[in-house]
Enzyme design. Structure first.
Site, PDB file in Angstrom:
ATOM      1  N   ASN A  93     -28.852 -15.110  36.775  1.00  0.00           N
ATOM      2  CA  ASN A  93     -28.979 -16.162  35.605  1.00  0.00           C
ATOM      3  C   ASN A  93     -30.287 -16.144  34.974  1.00  0.00           C
ATOM      4  OD1 ASN A  93     -28.075 -18.335  33.721  1.00  0.00           O
ATOM      5  ND2 ASN A  93     -29.650 -19.367  35.145  1.00  0.00           N
ATOM      6  N   TYR A 162     -35.977  -9.453  23.402  1.00  0.00           N
ATOM      7  CA  TYR A 162     -35.190 -10.024  24.266  1.00  0.00           C
ATOM      8  C   TYR A 162     -33.604  -9.372  24.223  1.00  0.00           C
ATOM      9  CZ  TYR A 162     -31.938 -13.891  25.574  1.00  0.00           C
ATOM     10  OH  TYR A 162     -30.746 -14.566  26.121  1.00  0.00           O
ATOM     11  N   ALA A 163     -33.273  -9.035  22.882  1.00  0.00           N
ATOM     12  CA  ALA A 163     -32.209  -8.601  22.476  1.00  0.00           C
ATOM     13  C   ALA A 163     -31.948  -6.967  23.634  1.00  0.00           C
ATOM     14  CB  ALA A 163     -31.938  -8.367  21.216  1.00  0.00           C
TER      15      ALA A 163
END
Length: 279
Positions: A93, A162-163
């Site tokens: 996560n 980030y993408a």
């Protein structure tokens, strides 16, 4: 007996947000859990929340460490096995996004930002999964990765690196799933949309600015059709579903999108959020 009785889970990035909600839920459902994050104080808050729900103290292992280092990852896996004797569920996560120091976006962002983001969002997932593999194989366990709708196919010029890291994670999920299912280990992921977490503040965004972002998104049907931001527990429930072999045994290498309908319209792409945050 609860559904995760006898199981052991390692949840990264569990000092707040989705990771915290997941660790609490899995513990409440009977799992012994290892929680981890860099902030010891916030990690203790997670531990206390787990204990307040009636979970025995010896069912929780708290390790404050830097997941971006292999030393930290070794500590996580080795300590989990030493205390609990097995590992059934790995929840990757932990994730991060960083702003360019000079405020640059798109292709002008410094490559050092790319390196930092990929280190935690992608490389740490690869190496931690490698270190956990032998234990997951023994348990015929589950891996659940936390991706993002930012992975595409829509462009994300403001948060491009980030993408990119999440798009890479999606491919890793698919490929690792086919590699590991031969040993009885399932790999899947969840792709959240806009969720109320401490992620914005971690990026250096003032609390009121993140709140402004949330109100903006919720008030526009082209951003979130259902009209509300997601909560960490919404995503934690999906992670628990994917970690539950009885409920999701035939799901292999897939990502469940949980975004209130955002990816069905993606009108949010028409707004310049950097301008919004400057208001």
């Amino acid at each position: 007996m609860t559904r995760f009785s006898g199981k052991v889970a390692l949840v990264t990035g569990s000092s707040n947000g989705i990771g915290r909600a997941t660790a609490v839920l899995l513990a409440q459902e009977g799992a012994k859990v290892t929680i981890t994050g860099r902030n010891a104080d916030r990690l203790e808050e997670t531990r206390q929340e787990i204990l307040k729900s009636g979970v025995p103290e010896d069912h929780v292992l708290s390790i404050a460490t830097d997941l971006a280092t292999e030393k930290g990852q070794d500590e996580l896996v080795n300590s989990t096995i030493q205390k609990f004797g097995r590992l059934d569920i790995l929840v990757n996560n932990a994730g991060a996004a960083f702003n360019d120091d000079q405020g640059r976006v798109g292709v002008d962002q410094d490559v050092s930002v790319y390196d930092r983001i990929m280190q935690i969002n992608m490389r740490s997932v690869v190496t931690l999964t490698q270190k956990a593999k032998e234990h997951l194989v023994k348990a015929k366990g589950e891996v659940v990765n936390v991706s993002s709708i930012g992975a595409g196919p829509q462009a994300q010029p403001t948060f491009m690196y980030y993408a990119m890291s999440k798009a890479a994670l999606d491919q890793y999920t698919r490929s690792a799933a086919i590699d590991l299912i031969q040993y009885g280990v399932r790999v899947n992921s969840v792709s959240p949309g806009a969720v109320v977490t401490g992620f914005g503040e971690a990026m250096g965004m003032p609390a009121d600015m993140h709140e402004k972002y949330g109100h903006f998104m919720e008030s526009r049907k082209e951003c979130i059709p259902c009209g509300k931001m997601g909560q960490p527990i919404d995503i934690a429930n999906i992670i628990a579903f994917l970690a539950d072999r009885k409920l999701s045994s035939y799901i292999i290498g897939q990502s469940i999108v949980a975004d209130g309908g955002s990816t069905l319209v993606m009108g949010m792409q028409a707004h310049n959020f950097m301008d919004l945050l400057k208001q």
